[in-house]
Design a protein around this motif. Structure first.
Motif, PDB file in Angstrom:
ATOM      1  N   HIS A 133       0.856  -1.190   0.000  1.00  0.00           N
ATOM      2  CA  HIS A 133       0.000   0.000   0.000  1.00  0.00           C
ATOM      3  C   HIS A 133       0.884   1.228   0.000  1.00  0.00           C
ATOM      4  CE1 HIS A 133      -3.137   2.871   0.872  1.00  0.00           C
ATOM      5  NE2 HIS A 133      -2.508   3.259   1.964  1.00  0.00           N
ATOM      6  N   VAL A 134       0.530   2.205  -0.860  1.00  0.00           N
ATOM      7  CA  VAL A 134       1.228   3.477  -0.885  1.00  0.00           C
ATOM      8  C   VAL A 134       0.305   4.521  -0.293  1.00  0.00           C
ATOM      9  CG1 VAL A 134       2.492   5.123  -2.304  1.00  0.00           C
ATOM     10  CG2 VAL A 134       2.390   2.727  -2.994  1.00  0.00           C
ATOM     11  N   ASP A 135       0.741   5.157   0.803  1.00  0.00           N
ATOM     12  CA  ASP A 135      -0.143   6.086   1.501  1.00  0.00           C
ATOM     13  C   ASP A 135      -0.125   7.471   0.846  1.00  0.00           C
ATOM     14  OD1 ASP A 135       2.060   7.569   2.512  1.00  0.00           O
ATOM     15  OD2 ASP A 135       2.096   6.465   4.405  1.00  0.00           O
ATOM     16  N   ALA A 136      -0.887   8.386   1.405  1.00  0.00           N
ATOM     17  CA  ALA A 136      -1.072   9.712   0.804  1.00  0.00           C
ATOM     18  C   ALA A 136       0.221  10.513   0.729  1.00  0.00           C
ATOM     19  CB  ALA A 136      -2.122  10.488   1.597  1.00  0.00           C
ATOM     20  N   ASP A 137       1.208  10.181   1.560  1.00  0.00           N
ATOM     21  CA  ASP A 137       2.495  10.868   1.548  1.00  0.00           C
ATOM     22  C   ASP A 137       3.519  10.169   0.675  1.00  0.00           C
ATOM     23  OD1 ASP A 137       1.638  12.867   3.355  1.00  0.00           O
ATOM     24  OD2 ASP A 137       1.931  11.476   5.033  1.00  0.00           O
ATOM     25  N   GLY A 138       3.112   9.099  -0.005  1.00  0.00           N
ATOM     26  CA  GLY A 138       4.028   8.361  -0.859  1.00  0.00           C
ATOM     27  C   GLY A 138       4.840   7.304  -0.155  1.00  0.00           C
ATOM     28  N   ASN A 139       4.578   7.096   1.153  1.00  0.00           N
ATOM     29  CA  ASN A 139       5.274   6.032   1.871  1.00  0.00           C
ATOM     30  C   ASN A 139       4.737   4.674   1.440  1.00  0.00           C
ATOM     31  OD1 ASN A 139       6.788   7.877   3.607  1.00  0.00           O
ATOM     32  ND2 ASN A 139       4.809   8.283   4.567  1.00  0.00           N
ATOM     33  N   VAL A 140       5.622   3.674   1.417  1.00  0.00           N
ATOM     34  CA  VAL A 140       5.286   2.354   0.904  1.00  0.00           C
ATOM     35  C   VAL A 140       5.242   1.357   2.064  1.00  0.00           C
ATOM     36  CG1 VAL A 140       5.937   0.519  -0.710  1.00  0.00           C
ATOM     37  CG2 VAL A 140       6.429   2.910  -1.271  1.00  0.00           C
ATOM     38  N   TRP A 141       4.101   0.700   2.214  1.00  0.00           N
ATOM     39  CA  TRP A 141       3.890  -0.266   3.279  1.00  0.00           C
ATOM     40  C   TRP A 141       3.860  -1.682   2.682  1.00  0.00           C
ATOM     41  CZ3 TRP A 141       2.495   1.378   8.448  1.00  0.00           C
ATOM     42  CH2 TRP A 141       2.359   2.772   8.585  1.00  0.00           C
ATOM     43  N   ILE A 142       4.581  -2.612   3.315  1.00  0.00           N
ATOM     44  CA  ILE A 142       4.660  -3.994   2.836  1.00  0.00           C
ATOM     45  C   ILE A 142       4.401  -4.943   4.000  1.00  0.00           C
ATOM     46  CG2 ILE A 142       6.083  -5.754   1.722  1.00  0.00           C
ATOM     47  CD1 ILE A 142       5.750  -3.482  -0.141  1.00  0.00           C
ATOM     48  N   THR A 143       3.546  -5.944   3.781  1.00  0.00           N
ATOM     49  CA  THR A 143       3.393  -7.013   4.781  1.00  0.00           C
ATOM     50  C   THR A 143       4.288  -8.185   4.396  1.00  0.00           C
ATOM     51  OG1 THR A 143       1.562  -8.132   3.647  1.00  0.00           O
ATOM     52  CG2 THR A 143       0.988  -6.370   5.167  1.00  0.00           C
ATOM     53  N   ASP A 144       4.800  -8.860   5.413  1.00  0.00           N
ATOM     54  CA  ASP A 144       5.625 -10.059   5.220  1.00  0.00           C
ATOM     55  C   ASP A 144       4.887 -11.223   5.867  1.00  0.00           C
ATOM     56  OD1 ASP A 144       7.628 -11.866   4.765  1.00  0.00           O
ATOM     57  OD2 ASP A 144       9.200 -10.751   5.805  1.00  0.00           O
ATOM     58  N   SER A 145       4.314 -12.097   5.054  1.00  0.00           N
ATOM     59  CA  SER A 145       3.349 -13.069   5.579  1.00  0.00           C
ATOM     60  C   SER A 145       3.945 -14.398   6.007  1.00  0.00           C
ATOM     61  CB  SER A 145       2.244 -13.335   4.542  1.00  0.00           C
ATOM     62  OG  SER A 145       2.750 -14.071   3.457  1.00  0.00           O
ATOM     63  N   GLN A 146       5.236 -14.583   5.823  1.00  0.00           N
ATOM     64  CA  GLN A 146       5.892 -15.781   6.330  1.00  0.00           C
ATOM     65  C   GLN A 146       7.047 -15.356   7.226  1.00  0.00           C
ATOM     66  OE1 GLN A 146       4.729 -19.078   5.606  1.00  0.00           O
ATOM     67  NE2 GLN A 146       3.020 -17.831   4.855  1.00  0.00           N
ATOM     68  N   GLY A 147       7.713 -16.336   7.853  1.00  0.00           N
ATOM     69  CA  GLY A 147       8.749 -15.949   8.791  1.00  0.00           C
ATOM     70  C   GLY A 147       9.881 -16.947   8.922  1.00  0.00           C
ATOM     71  N   THR A 148      11.029 -16.445   9.366  1.00  0.00           N
ATOM     72  CA  THR A 148      12.161 -17.258   9.797  1.00  0.00           C
ATOM     73  C   THR A 148      12.467 -16.845  11.225  1.00  0.00           C
ATOM     74  OG1 THR A 148      13.767 -15.629   8.976  1.00  0.00           O
ATOM     75  CG2 THR A 148      13.061 -17.348   7.435  1.00  0.00           C
ATOM     76  N   GLU A 149      13.594 -17.247  11.747  1.00  0.00           N
ATOM     77  CA  GLU A 149      13.940 -16.896  13.123  1.00  0.00           C
ATOM     78  C   GLU A 149      14.122 -15.392  13.310  1.00  0.00           C
ATOM     79  OE1 GLU A 149      17.276 -19.080  14.495  1.00  0.00           O
ATOM     80  OE2 GLU A 149      16.222 -21.018  14.514  1.00  0.00           O
ATOM     81  N   ASP A 150      14.568 -14.702  12.265  1.00  0.00           N
ATOM     82  CA  ASP A 150      14.878 -13.285  12.440  1.00  0.00           C
ATOM     83  C   ASP A 150      14.166 -12.370  11.443  1.00  0.00           C
ATOM     84  OD1 ASP A 150      16.236 -14.118  10.207  1.00  0.00           O
ATOM     85  OD2 ASP A 150      18.158 -13.212  10.762  1.00  0.00           O
ATOM     86  N   LYS A 151      13.189 -12.915  10.687  1.00  0.00           N
ATOM     87  CA  LYS A 151      12.464 -12.106   9.720  1.00  0.00           C
ATOM     88  C   LYS A 151      11.016 -12.561   9.674  1.00  0.00           C
ATOM     89  CE  LYS A 151      16.467 -11.755   6.610  1.00  0.00           C
ATOM     90  NZ  LYS A 151      16.993 -12.164   5.290  1.00  0.00           N
TER      91      LYS A 151
END
Length: 373
Positions: A133-151
């Protein structure tokens, strides 16, 4: 064939809701919510709806260094300059988690006319990018739907240049407990007042979800403080089987692609269920333009789950459950076709699709552009 309507009172379990900050999804003012059996809904695309975007460009945008696209599900339009943001799962397909193994930039900004790369970032920060999602200020949001020990199992806010501005969730921690935890977050969107909404729970669409799976919407303040959440796995009002994508209309109503239930549920920003739309199929991605036209992309209808429906992009208006146009899928050996998972529309009405694992081969690339004549 006329659709069968079943009227029942919307409900959720209230026990502990006040303590946990979970909203009750009953209709406002105690009104009855008219529900429909999705199995009795006929595909509106079968009626031969017009296709407003018949000019198809496969493999629209190229990755750097001769990289081959993996699969994706995320694409959005920059509200400031109109260009296209999308991600590649670092060559990985489906839920393979390619970005944990292949340390390259997954997030890209493309010129909306030429496909030229204007920006890229995010190497080493993700396992499986899912929502964008790109918000009204142009910032970019990303979800990370899987995981490892440190991500993973996080939502990351970037500046337009790729600086990390905020991270929601506990990195590498998967949990369905209320609060600042995620369990396979699907999508993220920012309300006009800056409130953050995250749809959480990718595995709930399956017949036997893994233990601990969830289906919920979580609301945060603009500063990232937990406010409330609602929803659980199920097919009742306010329940979800994979809330795969989020969009707001001009009234500030939150549209949720409840993929496994073959419907779009519409809420106010306090979690009250306002309406349900059934004409859009097994929706993976949503986009609502400035005139409240709804674009819903169906990537998963097949004989085993949602038979007799074509994949593709169904188009209607946010004000009613009525599909008025249809962009057909890529042709394939599957009689229901192959379509992407993400969808976005620029100011000229060009439609862009992000190709997921089902459609990646038929699309011949990661992004497809559908232009008007």
């Amino acid at each position: 064939m006329k659709s069968l309507r079943v009227t029942r009172l919307a409900h959720v379990t209230a026990m502990g809701a006040a303590l946990l900050g979970i909203a009750a999804c009953a209709p406002e003012d105690g009104a009855e919510m008219e529900m429909m059996d999705p199995a009795e809904v006929v595909d509106p695309a079968a009626a031969g709806l017009p296709n407003p975007n018949p000019v198809v460009t496969k493999d629209w945008a190229q990755l750097p260094d001769d990289r081959e696209w993996g699969s994706t599900a995320g694409i959005d339009i920059d509200p400031i300059d109109g260009h296209v943001w999308a991600y590649d799962r670092c060559g990985g397909v489906a839920l393979a988690g390619g970005c944990a193994e292949n340390i390259v930039d997954p997030v890209f900004k493309f010129h909306r006319e030429t496909g030229e790369i204007l920006a890229s970032f995010g190497a080493g920060l993700f396992v499986l990018p899912h929502g964008i999602h790109v918000d009204a200020d142009g910032n970019v949001w990303i979800t990370d739907s899987q995981g490892t020990e440190d991500k993973g199992h996080t939502v990351v806010k970037f500046s337009p240049e790729g600086e990390v501005l905020m991270t929601l969730g506990q990195t590498g921690v998967r949990s369905s407990e209320p609060g600042t935890f995620f369990n396979e977050p699907c999508d993220v969107i920012i309300a006009p007042d800056g409130s953050i909404f995250v749809s959480d729970g990718h595995s709930g669409q399956n017949a036997n979800p893994p233990e601990g799976s969830t289906g919920r919407i979580i609301k945060f303040s603009p500063e990232g403080e937990y406010i409330m959440e609602w929803g659980q796995i199920g097919d009742g009002p306010g329940e979800f089987r994979t809330p795969h994508a989020l969009e707001f209309d001009s009234q500030g109503r939150l549209f949720v692609a409840d993929r496994g239930n073959h419907r779009v549920q519409i809420f106010d920003q306090e979690g009250n269920l306002l309406d349900t739309h059934y004409q859009y199929g097994r929706v993976s991605g949503l986009f609502i333009d400035d005139e409240d036209n709804v674009y819903a992309i169906d990537s998963e209808s097949n004989p085993n789950q949602h038979a007799d429906w074509l994949t593709g992009v169904r188009i209607g208006h946010a004000s009613e459950d009525l599909v008025t146009a249809f962009i057909p899928p890529h042709e394939s050996e599957d009689p229901q076709g192959e379509a992407g998972e993400g969808v976005a529309v620029d100011a000229d009405g060009n439609v862009f699709a992000a190709e997921g694992p089902n459609s990646r081969s038929a699309a011949e690339g990661g992004l497809t552009k559908y232009a008007r004549n």
